[in-house]
Design an enzyme around this catalytic site. Structure first.
Site: not given
Ligand code: PLP
Length: 351
Positions: A26-27, A111, A139, A160-161, A197, A285
């Site tokens: 996200g960052t 969040n 969120q 993802g997390h 990559t 966070c």
């Protein structure tokens, strides 16, 4: 596998595969949107230097905006929020009417306090003004239904997390006609805006989490909301001085956030932790940072009250007996933390 993942994510989100730009989370998605759009708009017309962003953004948006202000001469307008953390639409209209707006960014859901913004209206206002609109949906995704085809929505950040996928992967969903200057130059991957990559296993895991996130959300949303409402009702009823933060109804189904008058959030957190209940003071966070939450301050909460805040997050494995256990433990914890707060105040003032 990357292309299969891209197609699967696009199908889950009802967007085109070419609109999925993989990032490290996200960052990075937020930084790419904020700096990338700003620089591209600047190269189009150097008068486009105004950035609009809500005052309650996550640091992944807040900090790049501040960085642009400090280093790139951006003229930043922080969009005010009301006491429930909702962005004031009149302020957005007014800000968009000023010349030179390069971009606007307002998170889909907060969040810390869980407030959901009227993204459809804000995106529409931006479309009318010809301003690219970015939203941080890190969120919101997996918690509420998201229409990524809203008119005016140019870019959306995902991580993802937050949806049970791997850490260190995410995406920026960016309209194909959106111009962005890359943060990193190199091999020209990801539409030439995100060279490097790709992390194939992480991307495959992320795609599966997105697929399940969409299916599972529909299955679990109602039960989660019932549980969250029970938590809010029990805490408000049992703990004098507990005030719910954020919008009472337009909030994430997994979020309940309170301020506890006269208590320090850290003391509450430690006492609850000892009882096996894991919560967060403000944003997970940035926890560890002793500053009162900028989100609560923007909502007009005093510094002292903001220091006594806790965020309760529910998940798909949360049960009513978890809420019952919290209700059993919390009143005594708040009383103890309140006494500790009074003692430390007395010590610090010498009274
Ligand atoms: N935006 C919001 C609203 C968040 O809650 C977070 C927290 O993780 C982020 C951005 C950062 O995402 P990531 O951890 O994937 O970099």
């Amino acid at each position: 596998m990357v292309e299969e993942s891209r197609e699967s994510i696009a199908a889950s989100l009802d967007v085109r595969p070419s609109e999925v730009i993989f990032t490290s989370g996200g960052t990075e998605a937020d930084n790419l949107a904020i700096k990338g759009i700003f620089w591209a708009r600047q190269s189009l017309d150097s008068n486009l230097n105004r950035v609009l962003a809500s005052a309650i953004e996550h640091h992944a948006v807040l900090d790049p905006v501040e960085w642009l202000e400090r280093h790139e001469g951006a003229d930043v307008k922080w969009l005010d929020v009301d006491a429930w953390g909702r962005v004031d639409l009149a302020v957005v209209r007014q800000a968009l009417a000023t010349p030179g707006v390069a971009l606007c960014s307002v998170m889909w859901a907060n969040n810390e306090v869980g407030t959901i913004q009227d993204v459809a209206t804000i995106a529409g206002l931006c479309a009318d003004a010809g301003v690219p609109f970015h939203t941080d949906a890190v969120q919101a995704f997996g918690q509420i239904p998201l229409d990524l085809n809203l008119p005016g929505l140019a870019a959306v950040s995902l991580s993802g997390h937050k949806i049970g996928g791997p850490m260190g992967v995410g995406a920026l969903i960016a309209r194909r006609d959106l111009q962005m200057t890359p943060l990193a130059h190199g091999g020209g991957q990801e539409r030439e805006v995100r060279s490097g990559t790709l992390d194939v296993p992480a991307i495959a895991g992320f795609a599966e989490a997105v697929r399940l996130g969409v299916i599972e959300r529909e299955k679990h949303a109602a039960a989660l909301e019932t549980l969250r409402n029970s938590l809010i009702a029990r805490v408000t009823e049992l703990v004098p001085g507990a005030t719910l933060s954020g919008d009472p109804t337009d909030r994430l189904p997994n979020n309940a956030h309170f301020t506890f008058a006269g208590c320090e959030g850290d003391a509450l957190l430690m006492l609850l932790d000892a009882a096996g209940i894991h919560v967060s003071t403000g944003s997970a966070c940035t926890s560890g940072v002793p500053e009162p939450s900028h989100v609560l301050l923007a909502m007009g909460v005093s510094e002292a009250t903001a220091r006594g805040s806790l965020r309760f997050s529910l998940g798909r494995t949360s049960t009513q007996s978890d809420i019952d256990r919290l209700a059993e433990v919390l009143p005594a914890v708040v009383e103890r933390a309140g006494r500790a707060g009074v003692l430390s105040l007395a010590r610090s003032t010498g009274s």
